[in-house]
Design an enzyme around this catalytic site. Structure first.
Site, PDB file in Angstrom:
ATOM      1  CG  ASP A 487      -2.237  -0.569   1.228  1.00  0.00           C
ATOM      2  OD1 ASP A 487      -2.638  -0.580  -0.003  1.00  0.00           O
ATOM      3  OD2 ASP A 487      -2.590  -1.334   1.976  1.00  0.00           O
TER       4      ASP A 487
HETATM    5  C1  BGC Z   1       0.453   1.343   6.393  1.00  0.00           C
HETATM    6  C2  BGC Z   1       0.017   0.155   5.681  1.00  0.00           C
HETATM    7  C3  BGC Z   1      -1.543   0.250   5.291  1.00  0.00           C
HETATM    8  C4  BGC Z   1      -1.719   1.453   4.757  1.00  0.00           C
HETATM    9  C5  BGC Z   1      -3.328   1.373   4.404  1.00  0.00           C
HETATM   10  C6  BGC Z   1      -0.149   2.528   5.798  1.00  0.00           C
HETATM   11  O1  BGC Z   1       0.220   3.565   6.727  1.00  0.00           O
HETATM   12  O2  BGC Z   1       1.803   1.559   6.584  1.00  0.00           O
HETATM   13  O3  BGC Z   1       0.694  -1.157   6.129  1.00  0.00           O
HETATM   14  O4  BGC Z   1      -2.021  -0.975   4.456  1.00  0.00           O
HETATM   15  O5  BGC Z   1      -1.516   2.486   5.640  1.00  0.00           O
HETATM   16  O6  BGC Z   1      -4.168   1.592   5.515  1.00  0.00           O
HETATM   17  C1  NOJ Z   2      -1.630  -3.558   5.582  1.00  0.00           C
HETATM   18  C2  NOJ Z   2      -2.633  -3.774   4.706  1.00  0.00           C
HETATM   19  O1  NOJ Z   2      -3.724  -4.073   5.454  1.00  0.00           O
HETATM   20  C3  NOJ Z   2      -2.469  -4.633   3.527  1.00  0.00           C
HETATM   21  O2  NOJ Z   2      -3.657  -4.731   2.712  1.00  0.00           O
HETATM   22  C4  NOJ Z   2      -1.208  -4.386   2.834  1.00  0.00           C
HETATM   23  O3  NOJ Z   2      -0.924  -5.274   2.011  1.00  0.00           O
HETATM   24  C5  NOJ Z   2      -0.112  -4.283   3.727  1.00  0.00           C
HETATM   25  N1  NOJ Z   2      -0.302  -3.429   4.777  1.00  0.00           N
HETATM   26  C6  NOJ Z   2       1.316  -3.774   3.203  1.00  0.00           C
HETATM   27  O4  NOJ Z   2       1.460  -2.417   2.771  1.00  0.00           O
END
Ligand code: BGC
Ligand code: NOJ
Length: 814
Positions: A487
């Site tokens: 993400d």
């Molecule tokens: C986090 C991710 C997460 C994303 C969406 C980011 O701040 O590091 O792990 O998936 O937010 O919520």
């Molecule tokens: C947390 C999110 O819930 C997941 O969908 C994503 O793949 C990982 N972070 C990596 O960014």
């Protein structure tokens, strides 16, 4: 250093001191009513939705930590001393203390000045209430007079509103107190037909429902004025902060015990039967009273507790293993499976790192979570698949998130995370393999929840794959969109203002940045589609997908292979990322895992090269980091990944979700020792002995462990709600232990450490109990199967005839 120990026979983790490095929590509830409970009785409860139907308050990120919970105060009426038997919030030094977290229940037991207190907290299966069963024992040689005070702080339902809209909230609070029951009925007078209740099995000496009357002005939960004085004030809340507190006075002879039951529950009345008498403003209690009466009786509580134990015996019984490694056994048999069920129930909504007021259910997350729970609750997995598919867009894309209450996609975050739809194919494949329920593919399912838009689920899968094929970039790799699995790799969002969303402020047209990860994922899931289409005799789709797989593989070798490993992406300028050409971010874990899992390079040695590079650049004793080198500064064209200080989260943290992809990949090239070694490095049970460093619970996976660039290398964060649970479960049970449901039978394909002489597995699969015994006969991974005494060719045990309920399988590997 340890703060407790595992009791595997009881399926419990036993915490032996209250001051764990972080609150170590558990979950109560398995259907609609849920609670989070820490080892010092902190936490909160809600009905279905942690934001919209929050029953009790909790103060996140508070000092002291973990404030708000299911509190009991005990007071020695002889000398006025009072304490919390769960340590918090009074924090008196207890003479002894244990907290046992089990499957859906928590027991906190302690002793203070020879007064023993044990509280069992749980939610009965199929009920919307929680039970606190308190047993007090006087271990003194003389009689004692005690006061018992309970305390919860009610949340005014919408937890977001509750913590922001004070000008209104301080005037809306309402309660009723009738005998031993405190009813919280804020907003019941208007559009709500639900209320909370807090009941007690004993005659009350008093009660309180107004927080400040209980605590005293400017005092905290550690020293309530009422507890200090030993007398409740019988306060009734009008606005401000409604609470529930019972006061019971008891006398215990030397050696005597007493059982007291508290119930905290949620109840709904029919909209036209809200009040009694009709026309009044008094809650109609006719339908709730029998429930309260039932669970205030100890024998019913005990029956309900046994039913809860059986519920979990049944779920966990679907797969049990006995291997030479105790950490594997307890994670597979108990805690990892349990965590998969918790992620099923919670998605990413409510933990001690997720406030319950944040995001909805992730499309990608929920599909992946399903891989870990489908064998325990196939009927609910089916429902989940249909819910997810119904939020899919007509073009095959997906809303990134949806709300569990409305089951609709979230417009604010929208779509365009280009990996999302592919995960639906993987989830459906897992469901089909587990259940053989091919009929699900013919069910008409809407798009974007729009009436009239239905097509069979099968077409949803086709559109998912088509979505990728219609979005290829300059190198013919899939366009990344807002992000793929990572993400934080935001290649189309150049965010230069504080607070601007990294993912949704898309200000590049998205026609250039490409993802090798999505390419690998496509190969993985399109291969499933080849099989699914084959099963349906859909020759056209099968041929199309076969061709698409070949083409995508070619493209990966052409533009996604760097010589020693798979590249990660191309950015908006067309520059490569995850290549020896890069100074930072030269190699990423995700494409190595997913591409090899999909089979790329397995036959020609390139998979081995990629995995050797993982070992060389990414592996640490605490797990495998996400990329190397970490980003030392913020890069506008890379996005959120470079916002984290090096070693944390997506910036070269050990993002545990990705580690099992490497374990799976290692098994594809037959390296059982490596795969298992990686498994062990992040196995929470194995890390128990370094709890002071790891900090999070030793019985569940955390989302991340700080990487080698971090000053706190080895420290975990974000426990419980993570795709890590499902993926590790898949890696150990399917890839390493090799018990793999397939479309037409159960495949046995172990790739285990050389040193293992054997192991046993019991697997319930499509109504049959497989009793599998594996033994090593040589140093390789060749498999020979003997089923009910008869050798069979290959690795897949075909489905037996309907009357067969048990199959004994001997497996030789070597
Ligand atoms: C986090 C991710 C997460 C994303 C969406 C980011 O701040 O590091 O792990 O998936 O937010 O919520
Ligand atoms: C947390 C999110 O819930 C997941 O969908 C994503 O793949 C990982 N972070 C990596 O960014």
């Amino acid at each position: 250093m340890k703060y407790g120990h595992f009791d595997d026979d009881a399926r419990e983790y036993v915490i032996s001191r209250p001051d764990t490095p972080l609150p170590w929590i558990n979950y109560l509830g398995c259907e609609d009513y849920f609670g989070l409970i820490s080892n010092t009785a902190g936490g909160y409860s809600f009905y279905k939705d942690a934001r919209l139907r929050r029953l009790t308050r909790y103060r996140y990120n508070n000092a002291p930590n973990d404030m708000g919970g299911r509190y009991i105060y005990l007071r020695d009426n002889g000398n006025g001393q009072f304490w919390s038997p769960s340590w918090m919030p009074v924090r008196s030094v207890l003479d002894n203390y244990t907290c046992r977290h089990g499957m859906g229940y928590t027991v906190i037991r302690s002793e203070y000045n020879n007064i023993e207190a044990e509280t069992v907290y749980f939610v009965p299966v199929s009920e919307n209430l929680e039970i606190w069963e308190l047993t007090l024992t006087n271990n003194r040689p003389t009689a004692v007079g005690l006061s018992v005070f309970s305390a919860v702080e009610f949340c005014l339902w919408d937890a977001w509103d509750d913590s922001t809209n004070f000008q209104r909230n301080f005037s809306t609070g309402q309660v009723e107190v009738v005998n031993e029951v405190i009813y919280h009925k804020t907003e019941y007078r208007e559009r709500r037909n639900h209320f909370a209740y807090f009941a007690c099995s004993e005659k009350l000496a008093g009660f309180d429902t107004q927080r400040e009357a209980f605590l005293g002005d400017y005092r905290g939960w550690e020293s309530p004025e009422v507890v200090e004085a030993g007398e409740s004030s019988d306060s009734i809340a009008y606005g401000w902060q409604p609470i529930g507190s019972h006061h019971i006075k008891i006398q215990l002879k030397a050696g005597e015990s007493k059982n007291i039951i508290f119930l905290l529950g949620y109840h709904e009345n029919l909209p036209d039967a809200k009040f009694d008498p009709p026309g009044s403003q008094i809650i109609n209690k006719k339908t709730v009273k029998p429930i309260i009466a039932k669970y205030l009786q100890q024998k019913n509580v005990e029956t309900a507790f046994r039913a809860l134990r059986n519920y979990w015996t049944d779920k966990l019984g679907k797969l049990q293993v006995k291997t030479p490694d105790e950490h594997t056994n307890r994670m597979v048999n108990i805690w990892n499976a349990y965590q998969c069920m918790i992620t099923f129930n919670m998605s990413r909504s409510a933990s001690y790192f997720e406030s319950g007021i944040g995001r909805g259910m992730g499309f990608r997350d929920s599909n992946q979570d399903l891989l870990g729970f489908v064998h325990m609750i196939p009927e609910r997995a089916r429902e989940r698949i249909l819910d997810l598919a119904a939020t899919q867009l007509k073009n095959g894309g997906a809303f990134h998130q949806y709300q569990p209450l409305t089951k609709r996609g979230n417009n604010d975050i929208g779509s365009g995370f280009n990996d999302d739809p592919a995960w639906l194919v993987l989830a459906v494949a897992a469901y089909l393999k587990e259940t053989g329920d091919w009929a699900i593919l013919d069910i008409p399912v809407q798009y974007e929840n729009e009436l009239g838009s239905e097509t069979p689920l099968y077409e949803h899968l086709q559109r998912s794959l088509q979505y990728t094929l219609e979005r290829l970039g300059p190198n013919e790799l899939p366009l990344i969109g807002r992000a793929d699995w990572n993400d934080c790799l935001n290649l189309n969002c150049f965010s230069d203002e504080p607070g601007q969303s990294f993912q949704t402020t898309t200000n590049k047209d998205g026609k250039v940045a490409e993802s090798v990860f999505i390419a690998g994922l496509f190969v993985l899931v399109a291969k499933e589609m080849v099989e699914i289409a084959g099963h349906r005799n859909d020759g056209m789709e099968k041929a199309k997908m076969k061709q698409a797989v070949e083409k995508m593989e070619e493209t990966i070798w052409k533009s996604g292979w760097d010589g020693q490993w798979f590249r990660r992406a191309y950015d908006d300028f067309g520059h490569v990322l995850g290549s020896k050409k890069n100074k930072e971010g030269r190699i990423f874990i995700e494409p190595q895992g997913i591409c090899v899992w999909a089979g790329l390079g397995v036959a020609d040695g390139r998979a081995k090269k990629a995995l050797d590079s993982v070992a060389k650049y990414l592996a640490t004793p605490h797990g495998i980091i996400l990329q190397y080198p970490a980003f030392s500064r913020y890069y506008l064209h890379l996005g959120e990944i470079s916002t984290y200080p090096p070693g944390y989260k997506e910036n070269a943290g050990i993002f545990c979700h990705t580690n099992p992809w490497i374990m799976i990949a290692e098994t594809k090239i037959g390296r059982g020792d490596r795969a298992f070694d990686y498994y062990t490095r992040i196995n929470p049970s194995k890390r128990e002995e370094i709890s002071e460093l790891h900090k999070c619970e030793p019985y569940v996976y955390s989302q991340m462990i700080a990487g080698k660039d971090a000053p706190t290398h080895g420290e975990a964060k974000n426990s419980w709600l993570s795709g890590t649970a499902a993926m590790n479960y898949v890696a150990i049970t399917q890839a390493i232990l090799g018990i793999q449901p397939q479309y037409d039978g159960l495949e046995i394909n172990p790739v285990v450490p050389l040193g293992w002489q054997g192991y046993e597995v019991v697997r319930q699969f499509r109504g049959v109990r497989y009793e599998i015994s594996v033994s090593r006969k040589g140093v390789g991974n060749n498999v020979s199967l003997v089923v009910e005494g008869k050798p069979i060719p290959g690795k897949v045990i075909a489905l037996p005839s309907k009357d067969v309920k048990i199959l004994k399988v001997s497996v030789s590997i070597g």
